[in-house]
Design an enzyme around this catalytic site. Structure first.
Site, PDB file in Angstrom:
ATOM      1  CG  ASP A 107      -1.860  -1.120   1.305  1.00 21.13           C
ATOM      2  OD1 ASP A 107      -2.171  -1.687   0.235  1.00 21.13           O
ATOM      3  OD2 ASP A 107      -2.304  -1.465   2.421  1.00 21.13           O
TER       4      ASP A 107
HETATM    5  N1  URA Z   1      -1.280  -5.910   3.933  1.00 20.92           N
HETATM    6  C1  URA Z   1      -1.750  -4.662   3.943  1.00 20.92           C
HETATM    7  O1  URA Z   1      -2.777  -4.387   4.544  1.00 20.92           O
HETATM    8  N2  URA Z   1      -1.066  -3.719   3.282  1.00 20.92           N
HETATM    9  C2  URA Z   1       0.092  -3.971   2.624  1.00 20.92           C
HETATM   10  O2  URA Z   1       0.676  -3.060   2.048  1.00 20.92           O
HETATM   11  C3  URA Z   1       0.573  -5.287   2.628  1.00 20.92           C
HETATM   12  C4  URA Z   1      -0.127  -6.244   3.291  1.00 20.92           C
END
Ligand code: URA
Length: 247
Positions: A107
């Protein structure tokens, strides 16, 4: 398998200039292939098996490269984005020509280990949901993470869309109003870690990936920095496919 390419394209991909400039280098005898001075910049060569020399310097050709990036927050795990900086823009100029892409996604507000490569087969293998390649995250959680959460995560958590996650390994480093944990999962559902904690009424405040397929984030890399995987790391990553939580 023989993979022939035009000499000027190969040399240009190494950052030695445009095809026109390489033509000029060929004209003045600066380029040798397998010890022979080249007369035509358009000849086809196999860069994996031929030795190319430019002014006596041997080019070390690699078809594929594999980097580990410590992804900073605020950067998108994509090759192109109109609004945000992408991880591709963080790559050093000398590897631009490899057309790297990220193996999976983090993310925008997640930092940590992201493998960058141009090897589509490896990416496919590592990302295949059937291969259960493990990913380990360090997180700060708003809320008290307790022993019973470990059991719930080990049994699988039903997240917001009704999906029950595969067994995950939760380690509690510190429990309190804010808790510090490490979580290892073998899937890569969208926002998976955040949604797993949401399902137990807690919120991820900070998330960092610290391992993927047995390859550990090199903690000497500052956010935004990258380096090539070592041979051993690449081997570990390849071998992690199909191994699940325990490698
Ligand atoms: N899980 C999440 O919630 N975000 C990420 O970036 C990776 C795994």
């Amino acid at each position: 398998m023989r993979n022939t390419q035009r000499l000027d394209k190969v040399v240009s991909n190494f950052g030695y200039g445009t095809r026109k400039e390489i033509k000029a280098m060929v004209k003045n005898g600066s380029i040798k292939v397998d010890g022979q001075v080249v007369k035509d910049s358009g000849i086809h060569i196999d860069p994996n098996s031929s030795t190319i020399e430019i002014n006596g310097e041997v080019l070390n050709y690699k078809e594929f490269i594999y980097l580990m990036l410590n992804k900073p927050q605020g950067v998108i795990s994509a090759t192109f984005d109109q609004r945000h900086k992408t991880v591709v823009e963080l790559m050093p100029e000398e590897v631009f020509h490899y057309k790297l892409f990220p193996v999976g996604r983090l993310d925008i507000d997640t930092e940590g280990l992201l493998i960058m490569t141009n090897d589509g087969d490896l990416a496919h293998e590592v990302l295949s949901p059937k291969k259960h390649v493990r990913k380990k995250y360090y997180a700060l959680i708003n809320g008290e993470v307790i022993e019973s959460d470990k059991k719930a995560f080990a049994e699988g958590i039903t997240i917001d869309d009704g999906y029950k996650t595969m067994p995950a390994l939760l380690d509690i480093i510190r429990s309190g109003i804010t808790s510090e944990i490490e979580l290892t999962i073998v899937e890569g559902k969208f926002h998976q870690v955040k949604r797993m904690f949401e399902a137990i009424g807690k919120e991820v405040r900070f998330l960092k990936r610290i391992e993927m397929g047995g390859v550990l984030l090199d903690e000497s890399l500052k956010p935004g920095e990258c380096r090539e995987l070592t041979k051993e790391e690449l081997e570990t990553l390849r071998n992690s496919a199909g191994k699940g939580l325990f490698i």
